[in-house]
Write a protein that holds these residues in place. Structure first.
Motif, PDB file in Angstrom:
ATOM      1  N   GLN A  82       0.821  -1.215   0.000  1.00 36.00           N
ATOM      2  CA  GLN A  82       0.000   0.000   0.000  1.00 36.00           C
ATOM      3  C   GLN A  82       0.854   1.265   0.000  1.00 36.00           C
ATOM      4  OE1 GLN A  82      -3.506  -0.098  -0.138  1.00 36.00           O
ATOM      5  NE2 GLN A  82      -2.973  -2.231  -0.604  1.00 36.00           N
ATOM      6  N   SER A  83       2.138   1.110   0.359  1.00 45.03           N
ATOM      7  CA  SER A  83       3.022   2.274   0.418  1.00 45.03           C
ATOM      8  C   SER A  83       4.379   1.915  -0.178  1.00 45.03           C
ATOM      9  CB  SER A  83       3.198   2.760   1.861  1.00 45.03           C
ATOM     10  OG  SER A  83       3.703   1.723   2.686  1.00 45.03           O
ATOM     11  N   PHE A  84       4.951   2.860  -0.917  1.00 47.84           N
ATOM     12  CA  PHE A  84       6.244   2.646  -1.576  1.00 47.84           C
ATOM     13  C   PHE A  84       7.078   3.909  -1.426  1.00 47.84           C
ATOM     14  CE2 PHE A  84       9.085   3.072  -5.229  1.00 47.84           C
ATOM     15  CZ  PHE A  84       9.741   1.850  -5.216  1.00 47.84           C
ATOM     16  N   PHE A  85       8.342   3.719  -1.060  1.00 48.94           N
ATOM     17  CA  PHE A  85       9.262   4.836  -0.841  1.00 48.94           C
ATOM     18  C   PHE A  85      10.494   4.615  -1.710  1.00 48.94           C
ATOM     19  CE2 PHE A  85      12.503   6.713   2.362  1.00 48.94           C
ATOM     20  CZ  PHE A  85      12.375   7.992   1.838  1.00 48.94           C
ATOM     21  N   ALA A  99       3.410   5.124 -10.417  1.00 54.16           N
ATOM     22  CA  ALA A  99       2.153   5.863 -10.246  1.00 54.16           C
ATOM     23  C   ALA A  99       1.118   5.446 -11.281  1.00 54.16           C
ATOM     24  CB  ALA A  99       2.418   7.365 -10.344  1.00 54.16           C
ATOM     25  N   VAL A 100       1.565   5.141 -12.493  1.00 53.45           N
ATOM     26  CA  VAL A 100       0.648   4.693 -13.541  1.00 53.45           C
ATOM     27  C   VAL A 100       0.162   3.277 -13.268  1.00 53.45           C
ATOM     28  CG1 VAL A 100       0.479   4.101 -15.991  1.00 53.45           C
ATOM     29  CG2 VAL A 100       1.610   6.214 -15.296  1.00 53.45           C
ATOM     30  N   SER A 101       1.068   2.382 -12.870  1.00 55.97           N
ATOM     31  CA  SER A 101       0.705   0.982 -12.676  1.00 55.97           C
ATOM     32  C   SER A 101       0.006   0.723 -11.344  1.00 55.97           C
ATOM     33  CB  SER A 101       1.960   0.100 -12.763  1.00 55.97           C
ATOM     34  OG  SER A 101       2.879   0.426 -11.738  1.00 55.97           O
ATOM     35  N   HIS A 102       0.245   1.598 -10.350  1.00 57.56           N
ATOM     36  CA  HIS A 102      -0.357   1.436  -9.017  1.00 57.56           C
ATOM     37  C   HIS A 102      -0.980   2.774  -8.588  1.00 57.56           C
ATOM     38  CE1 HIS A 102       2.607  -1.825  -9.246  1.00 57.56           C
ATOM     39  NE2 HIS A 102       1.912  -2.455  -8.311  1.00 57.56           N
ATOM     40  N   PRO A 103      -2.067   3.180  -9.239  1.00 56.65           N
ATOM     41  CA  PRO A 103      -2.627   4.516  -8.973  1.00 56.65           C
ATOM     42  C   PRO A 103      -3.133   4.726  -7.551  1.00 56.65           C
ATOM     43  CG  PRO A 103      -4.109   3.200 -10.342  1.00 56.65           C
ATOM     44  CD  PRO A 103      -2.821   2.449 -10.259  1.00 56.65           C
ATOM     45  N   ASP A 104      -3.430   3.646  -6.833  1.00 57.04           N
ATOM     46  CA  ASP A 104      -3.959   3.790  -5.468  1.00 57.04           C
ATOM     47  C   ASP A 104      -2.880   3.668  -4.389  1.00 57.04           C
ATOM     48  OD1 ASP A 104      -6.574   4.050  -6.459  1.00 57.04           O
ATOM     49  OD2 ASP A 104      -6.809   1.872  -6.562  1.00 57.04           O
ATOM     50  N   MET A 105      -1.652   3.434  -4.799  1.00 55.15           N
ATOM     51  CA  MET A 105      -0.572   3.264  -3.832  1.00 55.15           C
ATOM     52  C   MET A 105      -0.078   4.626  -3.313  1.00 55.15           C
ATOM     53  SD  MET A 105       3.044   1.208  -4.313  1.00 55.15           S
ATOM     54  CE  MET A 105       2.202  -0.358  -4.601  1.00 55.15           C
ATOM     55  N   SER A 106       0.231   4.688  -2.021  1.00 55.45           N
ATOM     56  CA  SER A 106       0.818   5.893  -1.438  1.00 55.45           C
ATOM     57  C   SER A 106       2.300   5.930  -1.802  1.00 55.45           C
ATOM     58  CB  SER A 106       0.648   5.874   0.084  1.00 55.45           C
ATOM     59  OG  SER A 106       1.331   6.950   0.680  1.00 55.45           O
ATOM     60  N   PRO A 125       3.057  14.581  -9.274  1.00 59.58           N
ATOM     61  CA  PRO A 125       2.459  15.470  -8.267  1.00 59.58           C
ATOM     62  C   PRO A 125       1.715  14.740  -7.162  1.00 59.58           C
ATOM     63  CG  PRO A 125       1.267  15.585 -10.362  1.00 59.58           C
ATOM     64  CD  PRO A 125       2.513  14.824 -10.624  1.00 59.58           C
ATOM     65  N   SER A 126       1.349  13.489  -7.381  1.00 57.78           N
ATOM     66  CA  SER A 126       0.618  12.734  -6.357  1.00 57.78           C
ATOM     67  C   SER A 126       1.523  12.196  -5.253  1.00 57.78           C
ATOM     68  CB  SER A 126      -0.122  11.552  -7.005  1.00 57.78           C
ATOM     69  OG  SER A 126       0.797  10.656  -7.618  1.00 57.78           O
ATOM     70  N   ALA A 127       2.828  12.207  -5.456  1.00 52.00           N
ATOM     71  CA  ALA A 127       3.764  11.654  -4.476  1.00 52.00           C
ATOM     72  C   ALA A 127       4.200  12.713  -3.467  1.00 52.00           C
ATOM     73  CB  ALA A 127       4.982  11.075  -5.187  1.00 52.00           C
ATOM     74  N   LYS A 128       4.677  12.246  -2.310  1.00 52.83           N
ATOM     75  CA  LYS A 128       5.261  13.115  -1.299  1.00 52.83           C
ATOM     76  C   LYS A 128       6.781  13.049  -1.434  1.00 52.83           C
ATOM     77  CE  LYS A 128       1.551  12.086   1.991  1.00 52.83           C
ATOM     78  NZ  LYS A 128       1.236  11.488   3.326  1.00 52.83           N
ATOM     79  N   PHE A 129       7.444  14.184  -1.300  1.00 47.21           N
ATOM     80  CA  PHE A 129       8.889  14.216  -1.484  1.00 47.21           C
ATOM     81  C   PHE A 129       9.590  14.868  -0.296  1.00 47.21           C
ATOM     82  CE2 PHE A 129       7.211  13.909  -5.781  1.00 47.21           C
ATOM     83  CZ  PHE A 129       8.022  12.905  -6.320  1.00 47.21           C
ATOM     84  N   MET A 130      10.825  14.420  -0.062  1.00 40.80           N
ATOM     85  CA  MET A 130      11.646  15.019   0.974  1.00 40.80           C
ATOM     86  C   MET A 130      13.109  14.994   0.545  1.00 40.80           C
ATOM     87  SD  MET A 130      12.020  12.061   3.882  1.00 40.80           S
ATOM     88  CE  MET A 130      10.290  12.117   4.230  1.00 40.80           C
ATOM     89  N   PRO A 138      14.790   8.989   8.203  1.00 46.07           N
ATOM     90  CA  PRO A 138      13.987   9.351   9.381  1.00 46.07           C
ATOM     91  C   PRO A 138      12.683   8.556   9.534  1.00 46.07           C
ATOM     92  CG  PRO A 138      13.610  10.933   7.652  1.00 46.07           C
ATOM     93  CD  PRO A 138      14.630   9.959   7.113  1.00 46.07           C
ATOM     94  N   PHE A 139      12.738   7.251   9.268  1.00 50.14           N
ATOM     95  CA  PHE A 139      11.553   6.403   9.391  1.00 50.14           C
ATOM     96  C   PHE A 139      11.915   5.086  10.061  1.00 50.14           C
ATOM     97  CE2 PHE A 139      10.513   8.933   5.547  1.00 50.14           C
ATOM     98  CZ  PHE A 139       9.297   9.471   5.946  1.00 50.14           C
ATOM     99  N   VAL A 140      10.928   4.511  10.753  1.00 55.26           N
ATOM    100  CA  VAL A 140      11.051   3.177  11.349  1.00 55.26           C
ATOM    101  C   VAL A 140       9.751   2.422  11.084  1.00 55.26           C
ATOM    102  CG1 VAL A 140      11.322   1.873  13.488  1.00 55.26           C
ATOM    103  CG2 VAL A 140      12.591   3.995  13.173  1.00 55.26           C
ATOM    104  N   ASP A 141       9.837   1.214  10.539  1.00 57.22           N
ATOM    105  CA  ASP A 141       8.659   0.365  10.309  1.00 57.22           C
ATOM    106  C   ASP A 141       7.542   1.126   9.595  1.00 57.22           C
ATOM    107  OD1 ASP A 141      10.041  -1.588  11.686  1.00 57.22           O
ATOM    108  OD2 ASP A 141       8.984  -1.257  13.577  1.00 57.22           O
ATOM    109  N   GLU A 142       7.885   1.816   8.514  1.00 56.20           N
ATOM    110  CA  GLU A 142       6.936   2.748   7.891  1.00 56.20           C
ATOM    111  C   GLU A 142       6.379   2.273   6.552  1.00 56.20           C
ATOM    112  OE1 GLU A 142       4.774   6.386   7.425  1.00 56.20           O
ATOM    113  OE2 GLU A 142       5.713   5.431   9.158  1.00 56.20           O
ATOM    114  N   PHE A 143       7.174   1.611   5.713  1.00 53.45           N
ATOM    115  CA  PHE A 143       6.768   1.347   4.329  1.00 53.45           C
ATOM    116  C   PHE A 143       6.649  -0.147   4.024  1.00 53.45           C
ATOM    117  CE2 PHE A 143       9.129   5.371   4.368  1.00 53.45           C
ATOM    118  CZ  PHE A 143       8.168   6.220   3.837  1.00 53.45           C
ATOM    119  N   ASP A 144       5.685  -0.471   3.158  1.00 52.66           N
ATOM    120  CA  ASP A 144       5.534  -1.846   2.687  1.00 52.66           C
ATOM    121  C   ASP A 144       6.649  -2.230   1.728  1.00 52.66           C
ATOM    122  OD1 ASP A 144       3.037  -2.306   4.010  1.00 52.66           O
ATOM    123  OD2 ASP A 144       2.037  -1.144   2.449  1.00 52.66           O
ATOM    124  N   ALA A 145       7.093  -1.282   0.933  1.00 54.17           N
ATOM    125  CA  ALA A 145       8.154  -1.537  -0.041  1.00 54.17           C
ATOM    126  C   ALA A 145       9.010  -0.292  -0.202  1.00 54.17           C
ATOM    127  CB  ALA A 145       7.567  -1.948  -1.394  1.00 54.17           C
TER     128      ALA A 145
END
Length: 294
Positions: A82-85, A99-106, A125-130, A138-145
């Motif tokens: 459900q989430s990809f970083f 984004a095209v192949s997985h339009p509902d993925m965060s 534009p649908s993605a979050k960037f840092m 700066p993440f722990v146990d956050e992403f599925d992939a």
């Protein structure tokens, strides 16, 4: 969950203000910067190269075929993600394909250089960037992939990066990674790209296992084109002309199309379960396991 890079507190609030020490990453061009000291240049890559990449990668056989391989691998090995970083997202070309192949993925992406992030944000534009240093995630146990595509070879502390990505994945999360391989292929292209190394299969797989991953798939790609790569590297070493950094991206359209077709045939083989022993690059897919598990 998030982790404060100053006091190492783990928290899950919506913003980035640490609830313990009050530390908050600065904003640069509207983007959270977790390693602001490197935002405009800190080694590992030439930030001015992003403009050339953004202009040429969409038509280049290698980038197009690699995207198809990555999209397939994500679906095949983590279909419930459900989430990809993406770490080291560059101009956002890979994220645009996902984004095209997985339009509902965060979708989220990070890059150490602001120059790349501005282009990535415009492309997806649908993605979050840092802005972030892969050695301090700066993440722990956050992403599925998580994906890191042709990133690890730019960083001296590659084992530290793998450990950070392991920590940022959820339990049973999957890491997808590509790296250039075969040290004998080292050339001026690697030097220009600020590579630290080209990997052997044994080396990169060993580092994955040490970081706490179980390897699900490991295969070479760009296999059919390996003789052409070897010849190109040989000619680079013999040539007395200055290295043209854009030459490998500016390819005759007919040759570009032929090379793309060869790589698509390779992808068909990979989908069928073939693991190619040699090739210019290697794809590794691995699952996070508990390092303390016997």
């Amino acid at each position: 969950m998030k982790i404060c890079l100053k006091c190492v507190e783990v928290f899950s609030t919506e913003g980035w203000v640490c609830p313990v020490c009050g530390f908050e990453p600065v904003q640069l061009n509207g983007i959270e910067a977790h390693a602001a000291e490197f935002a405009h240049g800190g080694g590992g890559f030439k930030s001015e190269y992003f403009a050339e990449l953004a202009r040429l990668e969409g038509a280049n056989f290698w980038f197009r075929a690699r995207n198809k391989l990555i999209v397939w691998a994500l679906q095949a090995y983590k279909p419930d993600a459900q989430s990809f970083f993406e770490v080291g997202c560059g101009t956002g070309f890979v994220l645009s394909g996902i984004a095209v192949s997985h339009p509902d993925m965060s979708l989220s992406g990070s890059e150490i250089f602001l120059e790349g992030l501005s282009r990535a944000a415009a492309r997806v534009p649908s993605a979050k960037f840092m802005q972030m240093d892969a050695r301090r995630v700066p993440f722990v146990d956050e992403f599925d992939a998580i994906g890191a595509f042709d990133v690890l070879e730019h960083i001296e502390e590659d084992e530290a990066v793998l450990a950070q990505l392991h920590s940022a994945l959820k339990p049973e999360g999957v890491l997808l990674l590509t790296v250039p391989q075969h040290p004998r292929l080292w050339s001026a292209s690697d030097e220009y790209a600020c590579h630290v190394r080209r990997y052997t299969c044994a080396e990169v797989e060993s580092k994955f296992r040490k970081a706490g991953f179980k390897i699900l798939r490991s295969t070479s790609f760009v296999t059919a084109l390996l003789p052409a790569m070897m010849f190109s590297r040989y000619m680079q070493k013999k040539s007395k002309k200055a290295f043209d950094s854009a030459s490998e991206l500016k390819i005759n359209p007919f040759i570009n199309g032929a090379f793309y077709t060869l790589m698509i045939f390779e992808l068909i083989g990979i989908r069928l379960g073939l693991n190619y022993p040699v090739g210019g690059s290697r794809l590794i897919v691995a699952r996070k396991i508990d390092k303390n598990t016997p």
